[in-house]
Each structure stands twice: as structure tokens, then as C-alpha cells.
Design an enzyme around this catalytic site. Structure first.
Site: not given
Length: 264
Positions: A14-20, A154
Site C-alpha cells: 500500500g505504498s502509492t500514497s500516504g504513510i506507505g 478498525y
């Protein structure tokens, strides 16, 4: 302190945006070869272009796969068969009334936020143990400890992730491989902006909306602001390095003092 990850291969889900994306960028800046993961070629390609533009010479590998599924994980393993650093960052969250969350949503949160990390750890950990060196990190949340009333499904999934991390750390005991969880506090990402506007007046400018959100919904934060993704990434890069060789089985906090505790 100089962190050098040259010669190491890292995968950040999940590294295309945000924290990733911030983690992928931080690992690349430290010299690692980084597999950038997302579900579509478009988003992965855009992320690689963006990170490559910020870090000239970055060694980036496209890893297009939906790792929340078994077939997607199999495809990812074909592309990236071995890694030295695994960062299980992929996660979903959304506000929901506790008594209205159906069984399927409980299952989905467990599948995406917990089982995905279990599956990838199970796939990559043996190679790390064989090599005598490796790092597994699971990106958890303050919600693992301070269960939010507006999204207990969550919180449940992130609490489970702490247990998963500790258990796999025991499996890797004495091998040179460390397994940790990172407890991230309220962080400024696009998804969190959407979440904030679910809870405060959508007509407010972002800076004011953020202040209202922190004051009314996260008042225990000692930072009194959202954390920037790069601040999470800094800790992840350190834990991925040889410098963190004695830190394993831990739940390490980068939460802005959100969790009201003097122990992890």
C-alpha cells in the site's frame, strides 16, 4: 547516525500514497531497493515517478498486486520473491456505528488489516531466517490501544496486529531477524482528511478543520496536530536498519503522545 540500506530489498504494501509512500521514499533515500505496491499500474507508476523525481537514482520496483487476496499475493511473490525488509502498511479504516457493523465488515477488516500481514510474513520470513538477517514491520495504530468508539472494527484489527507481531518475533528468535509493530498516531493523509470531514463541518478550511478535529476527537494528543507521514517513515527506516538490531517483539510508538501511558 548514518542509516545505510544499500544492498537490501524492501517491500512496502500500500505504498502509492500516504504513510506507505513516505516509507517507500525514506527507505529508497537510505539506499534500499524498494518494491512499490498498489493495485493498479497507473497508481504504482505515478508513485515511482514521484519518488524517483525526489530521489535521483532511487532503485524502485513496480509491484502491482492486490495483496489483500491470495491470488494477488501469489502474483506479488512472483515479482518480488525475496525481501530483506517487509513493511506491512496496507490497511483500511472508516467510521461506522458499533452496533451497525455487519459480520461481513468485521471479516473484511480482519482479512485486509491482519491476514494480509500474516500471509506476507509467512511467505517472506523463512528466507530472512535462512539469510540470518531481516526486518518485518507491521504498521499498527494508536487505535490498537485506545479503541475509537466510531470504528471499533478498525481498532480490533490493529490490536490483533500487535499480537501477530509479537508472535512472529518469537518465531524468529535468535535468528538475526526482528519483527516489530509501529503504533502510528493520527496522521495527515488524504484518507484521514476525508475521515476528519466526516466528523467536523465540511465547510471549514482544512487547517481549522484539523484543529477542531484534534480538539474535539483527539484531545489527548500531546502534539495537538496531525503527524506528517514522513515522521512515521523516519521511525520505520530506523527499525529497518542494522542500528535497530536489539529491538524486536516491540510495539514502538510514534503517536505524538496520543496514548496516555508511560510504557509502550
Amino acid at each position: 547516525m548514518k542509516i545505510d540500506l544499500s544492498g537490501k530489498t524492501a517491500l512496502v504494501t500500500g505504498s502509492t500514497s500516504g504513510i506507505g509512500a513516505a516509507i517507500a521514499r525514506g527507505l529508497a533515500a537510505a539506499g534500499a531497493r524498494v518494491a512499490v505496491n498498489g493495485r493498479s499500474e497507473r497508481t504504482v507508476s505515478a508513485a515511482i515517478d514521484r519518488i524517483g523525481g525526489e530521489i535521483p537514482g532511487a532503485d524502485l520496483v513496480p509491484a502491482v498486486a492486490d495483496v489483500a487476496t491470495e491470488d494477488g499475493t501469489a502474483a506479488l511473490l512472483d515479482t518480488v520473491p525475496r525481501v530483506d525488509v517487509l513493511v506491512n502498511n496496507l490497511g483500511i479504516f472508516e467510521q461506522a456505528a458499533a452496533l451497525e457493523i455487519p459480520d461481513d465488515e468485521w471479516r473484511r477488516y480482519f482479512e485486509v488489516n491482519v491476514l494480509t500481514a500474516v500471509r506476507l510474513t509467512r511467505a517472506y520470513l523463512p528466507g530472512m531466517i535462512e539469510a540470518g538477517w531481516g526486518r518485518v514491520q507491521n504498521i499498527a495504530s494508536d487505535s490498537a490501544i485506545v479503541i475509537p468508539a466510531e470504528m471499533i472494527h478498525y481498532g480490533m484489527s490493529k490490536t490483533a496486529l500487535l499480537a501477530v507481531s509479537r508472535g512472529f518475533a518469537k518465531e524468529a528468535a535468535g535468528t538475526g531477524v526482528t519483527v516489530n509493530s509501529v503504533i502510528a498516531g493520527p496522521t495527515h493523509t488524504g484518507g484521514v482528511e476525508d475521515f476528519v470531514y466526516q466528523l467536523v463541518d465540511r465547510d471549514l478550511p482544512w487547517e481549522e478543520a484539523q484543529r477542531v478535529f484534534m480538539r474535539e476527537h483527539r484531545p489527548q494528543s500531546l502534539l495537538q496536530r496531525l503527524i506528517e507521514p514522513e515522521e512515521i517513515a523516519n521511525l520505520v527506516v530506523y527499525l529497518a536498519s542494522p542500528l535497530a538490531s536489539a529491538t524486536t517483539g516491540a510495539a514502538v510508538r510514534v503517536d505524538g503522545g496520543y496514548v496516555d501511558s508511560i510504557v509502550p
